[in-house]
Design a protein around this motif. Structure first.
Motif, short mmCIF file in Angstrom:
data_model
loop_
_atom_site.label_atom_id
_atom_site.label_comp_id
_atom_site.label_asym_id
_atom_site.label_seq_id
_atom_site.Cartn_x
_atom_site.Cartn_y
_atom_site.Cartn_z
N ARG A 270 64.73 -24.38 -73.77
CA ARG A 270 64.29 -23.70 -72.47
C ARG A 270 63.28 -22.44 -72.51
NH1 ARG A 270 70.22 -20.26 -71.22
NH2 ARG A 270 70.01 -18.72 -72.62
N HIS A 271 62.68 -22.31 -71.32
CA HIS A 271 62.02 -21.14 -71.07
C HIS A 271 61.89 -20.59 -69.60
CE1 HIS A 271 59.83 -24.94 -69.62
NE2 HIS A 271 59.83 -25.47 -70.88
N SER A 272 61.40 -19.51 -69.15
CA SER A 272 61.41 -19.02 -68.09
C SER A 272 60.58 -19.74 -67.14
CB SER A 272 60.95 -17.54 -68.02
OG SER A 272 59.76 -17.39 -68.93
N SER B 210 63.70 -23.19 -64.09
CA SER B 210 63.48 -22.06 -65.27
C SER B 210 64.64 -21.89 -65.86
CB SER B 210 62.96 -20.92 -64.32
OG SER B 210 62.81 -19.64 -65.05
N TRP B 211 64.47 -21.71 -67.21
CA TRP B 211 65.65 -21.14 -67.96
C TRP B 211 66.86 -22.29 -68.03
CZ3 TRP B 211 64.32 -18.31 -71.79
CH2 TRP B 211 65.36 -17.88 -72.67
#
Length: 348
Positions: free
Chosen positions: A108-110, A144-145
């Motif tokens: 996962r990532h922003s 996001s996330w």
């Protein structure tokens, strides 16, 4: 009366050198290039042809696995921004390949991401415990996330376009990334359940938004195409883009992704569009049809599965061949520009 100022060029240069040691610079030396009368971008119009890209993707599949690469993607770099891993100043685009039997591990990532399916069927993406099997023309959101992984249990290669707001997040120094504890997350909710909850102009009465991103993460092409075909029978054609729909957040009516506007448009065969420009650079993916996009002094010939980019404030128009209707998916940074009162458009 104005105070007399020194006109000694050498004295000025000496002054500039001295203040530079204290991390300062004179605005009057850079103002003309910093605040310009019109948008000034190094982005260039360009088209990535599927017939060129697909063989390179298959060769990449022979060189590195999806697990080893984490995401086996060929980045589409704008010719005016080479080495910067972006297709426009604010957007990223890449073509991802998943071969039969492969899994792209969970992370996962922003950054927010979109998937637009270009080739094959039967691969899946799983987002926070919900799984969807994808087909050509489907639009899928990875908020996001949120943990997400991909897999391909089918017997053919799958390719989709990844669109992300990486440059925007990088500009704000808000990058975060975390790998999942397992290669593939367990899923207990199907995309059809998600579509039933949010895909019919309704929502569960107890639903409370936790994000500005749409709770509906799968927008199947079959429904979008049917809507455009119905509009074709009843709606008037816009002189610049034919018939165009915006993907929305069904809970709010706003953008499906807070940083990237997403659209699908249909232009009839022999359509000759009028010029149009806007401040949001736009990435197009051709789903159906053939034609050309005249962008400034460039002419971009396109067919199915080609990807093209129209830079900010550069006039462009579409001409569609007489072989059939054309359908194009597109995305841009329009939501961010509108939120900041920066967005402009111009017809003709």
């Amino acid at each position: 009366m104005d105070t007399p100022v020194a006109t000694d060029t050498a004295a000025r240069e000496h002054f500039y050198q001295k203040i530079s040691n204290d991390q300062m610079t004179p605005l009057w030396e850079v103002l003309h290039s910093l605040v310009t009368p019109l948008p000034k971008t190094p982005c260039l119009p360009h088209v990535w042809k599927w017939e060129t890209a697909f063989p390179w993707l298959l060769q990449a599949g022979e060189l590195i696995s999806a697990q080893e690469a984490e995401r086996r993607v060929l980045v589409l770099e704008n010719p005016g921004l080479r080495g910067q891993t972006r297709i426009t100043h604010s957007l990223y685009a890449g073509l991802q390949l998943i071969l039969p039997g492969e899994i792209a591990p969970a992370h996962r990532h922003s950054q927010s991401a979109l998937r637009f399916i270009m080739h094959g069927s039967g691969a899946y993406t799983a987002v926070n415990g919900e799984k969807v099997f994808m087909n050509v023309g489907d639009f899928v959101i990875t908020p996001s996330w949120t943990f997400h992984d991909h897999g391909n249990p089918s017997d053919e290669p799958m390719v989709w376009l990844d669109g992300l707001d990486v440059p925007l997040v990088e500009l704000l120094d808000a990058q975060f990334m975390e790998k999942g504890s397992q290669e593939s997350q367990s899923t207990n909710i199907t995309a059809h359940a998600n579509l039933a909850e949010f895909g019919n102009s309704m929502k569960p009465v107890q639903y409370q938004p936790r994000s500005k991103t749409s709770p509906l993460f799968w927008y199947p092409y079959e429904r979008t195409r049917e809507a455009l075909e119905t509009m074709k029978q009843h709606n008037e054609w816009h002189e610049c883009w034919g018939l165009k729909l915006q993907y929305t957040n069904p809970a709010t009516g706003g953008w499906a992704i807070p940083t990237m506007g997403t659209f699908m448009q249909l232009m009839p065969k022999s359509f000759q569009g009028k010029p149009y420009r806007s401040t949001d650079s736009t990435v197009y993916v051709v789903v159906e049809g053939h034609g050309r996009c005249v962008v400034g002094d460039s002419t971009l010939e396109f067919g199915p599965k080609d990807v093209l980019v129209c830079p900010s404030w550069m006039p462009h128009r579409f001409d569609i061949t007489d072989q059939g209707d054309a359908v194009l998916f597109s995305y841009s940074d329009r939501p961010v520009q509108q939120a900041l009162d920066l967005w402009r458009e111009q017809f003709g």
